[in-house]
Design a protein around this motif. Structure first.
Motif, short mmCIF file in Angstrom:
data_model
loop_
_atom_site.label_atom_id
_atom_site.label_comp_id
_atom_site.label_asym_id
_atom_site.label_seq_id
_atom_site.Cartn_x
_atom_site.Cartn_y
_atom_site.Cartn_z
N LEU A 155 34.91 15.79 -16.58
CA LEU A 155 36.19 15.82 -15.87
C LEU A 155 37.26 14.97 -16.56
O LEU A 155 38.46 15.28 -16.49
CB LEU A 155 36.00 15.35 -14.43
CG LEU A 155 35.16 16.27 -13.54
CD1 LEU A 155 34.96 15.64 -12.17
CD2 LEU A 155 35.83 17.63 -13.40
N LEU A 156 36.86 13.90 -17.23
CA LEU A 156 37.82 13.01 -17.88
C LEU A 156 38.19 13.46 -19.29
O LEU A 156 39.07 12.87 -19.91
CB LEU A 156 37.25 11.58 -17.95
CG LEU A 156 37.06 10.88 -16.60
CD1 LEU A 156 36.40 9.52 -16.80
CD2 LEU A 156 38.39 10.72 -15.87
N ALA A 157 37.53 14.50 -19.78
CA ALA A 157 37.75 14.94 -21.16
C ALA A 157 38.97 15.85 -21.25
O ALA A 157 39.32 16.56 -20.31
CB ALA A 157 36.52 15.67 -21.68
N ALA A 158 39.60 15.82 -22.42
CA ALA A 158 40.72 16.73 -22.66
C ALA A 158 40.24 18.16 -22.87
O ALA A 158 40.89 19.11 -22.44
CB ALA A 158 41.51 16.24 -23.89
N HIS A 159 39.09 18.31 -23.51
CA HIS A 159 38.50 19.62 -23.73
C HIS A 159 37.17 19.67 -22.96
O HIS A 159 36.11 19.34 -23.50
CB HIS A 159 38.27 19.86 -25.23
CG HIS A 159 39.51 19.75 -26.06
ND1 HIS A 159 40.45 20.76 -26.12
CD2 HIS A 159 39.97 18.74 -26.84
CE1 HIS A 159 41.44 20.38 -26.92
NE2 HIS A 159 41.18 19.16 -27.37
N LEU A 164 31.28 19.55 -22.10
CA LEU A 164 30.14 20.03 -21.32
C LEU A 164 29.03 20.52 -22.25
O LEU A 164 27.84 20.20 -22.04
CB LEU A 164 30.57 21.16 -20.38
CG LEU A 164 29.46 21.81 -19.55
CD1 LEU A 164 28.75 20.77 -18.69
CD2 LEU A 164 30.02 22.93 -18.68
N VAL A 165 29.40 21.26 -23.27
CA VAL A 165 28.41 21.72 -24.26
C VAL A 165 27.77 20.52 -24.95
O VAL A 165 26.54 20.46 -25.12
CB VAL A 165 29.07 22.66 -25.29
CG1 VAL A 165 28.09 22.99 -26.41
CG2 VAL A 165 29.55 23.94 -24.61
N THR A 166 28.59 19.55 -25.35
CA THR A 166 28.07 18.36 -26.04
C THR A 166 27.12 17.58 -25.14
O THR A 166 26.05 17.12 -25.59
CB THR A 166 29.23 17.46 -26.48
OG1 THR A 166 30.12 18.21 -27.31
CG2 THR A 166 28.72 16.25 -27.23
N THR A 167 27.48 17.40 -23.88
CA THR A 167 26.63 16.65 -22.95
C THR A 167 25.30 17.36 -22.74
O THR A 167 24.23 16.73 -22.75
CB THR A 167 27.35 16.47 -21.60
OG1 THR A 167 28.61 15.83 -21.81
CG2 THR A 167 26.50 15.64 -20.66
N THR A 234 31.50 31.16 -22.04
CA THR A 234 32.73 31.30 -21.25
C THR A 234 33.95 30.82 -22.02
O THR A 234 35.06 30.83 -21.49
CB THR A 234 32.63 30.52 -19.94
OG1 THR A 234 32.40 29.13 -20.23
CG2 THR A 234 31.50 31.05 -19.07
N GLY A 235 33.76 30.39 -23.26
CA GLY A 235 34.86 29.84 -24.05
C GLY A 235 35.63 30.90 -24.82
O GLY A 235 35.34 32.10 -24.77
N PRO A 236 36.62 30.45 -25.59
CA PRO A 236 37.51 31.37 -26.30
C PRO A 236 37.05 31.73 -27.71
O PRO A 236 37.79 32.42 -28.42
CB PRO A 236 38.82 30.56 -26.37
CG PRO A 236 38.36 29.15 -26.46
CD PRO A 236 37.09 29.05 -25.66
#
Length: 340
Positions: A155-159, A164-167, A234-236
């Motif tokens: 939630l605090l991330a810009a991207h 989410l993928v990284t976590t 779900t990404g671009p």
């Protein structure tokens, strides 16, 4: 920092849940250790230990001497008496169990014996017990804290999608390291056992005790990898867009075939199209509730839940009659629904 913290805490959470379940859940502990009674290596080791303890109560040489004398006095042939006398030789170990099972009065007077079967011995055992107790105490709430920290990182991330993928990948990597650590510790544990302890039996006990821990590691890794894949798709990115278009095209073709034979979605199609995002959220929320409330979900359970979610999204896409919904909106002078 939050991503790294979530990954580290995910490892501790898995171990904590395992420690708590082994201490507090009697049924789970029984399910863990009960199969050991049927393990051949454990049976052999326990039998050898029991025989040693029993024979500490019997003067085997004196008993064999009495048998030899009784055979001679009873008129047995010299060859029989000599055979009995040879029991005190090299084959006495094989004959010990037979003496006990034969019902001799001397063996029947053996007092009740309690014996331990040592599978682990270490001067550091007290510290291990303390750490295990701490993990058992925090086992119920540490996973919740881990999830909240991971959510805060996203939630605090810009991207957010990228984080989410990284976590998720970080958590999966943590599970990989934990699995490798268990394998390494198993080898160290077996190497440090006393010489008189059966290696095969000790290995069987270790594997039984960490069986559910390994299952939990695989399940958490599966959830993390599925989450990473879902966020990516779900990404671009070109691969994600191509995958989504291919799936949507296939489902649209199925809907067209169904329409050609008379299927009309009507109000259902318009309702699904209008509330498509909410329906997707409800599907994911339901899957999350099932996963969280499932007692000790395995990898198979995770995969079945994923399959159910994919099937639910496919049904949602099939029922999404965007063409009818847009036509109805134009007829009523409404703004066309924003595609989801």
């Amino acid at each position: 920092m939050l991503v790294i913290l979530a990954a580290l805490l995910s490892v501790l959470s898995v171990v904590a849940v395992w420690a708590d379940s082994m201490v507090a859940d009697t049924d789970r502990y029984v399910d863990t250790v009960a199969p050991l009674a049927r393990n051949p290596a454990v049976q052999t080791a326990v039998t050898n230990r029991a025989a040693t303890v029993i024979l500490e109560q019997i003067d085997v040489k004196a008993l064999v001497g009495e048998l030899s004398t009784a055979a001679q006095q009873g008129g047995a042939p010299p060859a029989v008496a000599k055979l009995v006398g040879e029991l005190s030789g090299p084959i006495v170990d094989r004959a010990k169990d037979e003496l006990v099972r034969s019902g001799f009065s001397r063996a029947a007077r053996i007092p009740e014996v309690h014996s331990d079967f040592v599978v682990f011995s270490s001067d550091e055992l007290a510290k291990v017990k303390t750490y295990t107790r701490i993990l058992q105490i925090v086992g119920s709430w540490l996973p919740v804290v881990t999830v909240l920290i991971a959510a805060a990182a996203v939630l605090l991330a810009a991207h957010r999608r990228r984080v989410l993928v990284t976590t998720a990948l970080a958590v999966a990597f943590g599970m990989l390291l934990l699995g490798v650590s268990l394998t390494v510790f198993r080898g160290i544990y077996l190497d440090r056992l006393p010489a008189e302890v059966s290696q095969d039996a000790a290995a069987a006990v270790f594997d039984a005790l960490v069986k559910f821990l390994r299952a939990t590691i695989r399940a958490v890794a599966a959830v993390a990898l599925v989450t990473a894949c879902g966020a990516f798709l779900t990404g671009p990115s070109r691969a994600a867009v191509t995958m989504r278009r291919a799936c949507a095209s296939g489902i649209a073709s199925m809907r067209g075939v169904a329409g050609s034979v008379g299927l009309r979605l009507g109000a259902v199609g318009r309702l699904v199209h209008r509330h498509k995002r909410w329906i997707g959220g409800l599907i994911l929320l339901t899957a999350l509730i099932v996963l969280v409330t499932w007692s000790y979900p395995s990898t198979a359970v995770v995969l079945w839940i994923v399959a159910a979610v994919l099937a639910a999204f496919a049904v949602r896409e099939f029922l999404d009659d965007a063409g009818t919904a847009d036509a109805t909106a134009r007829q009523n002078g409404e703004k066309e629904p924003r595609p989801s």
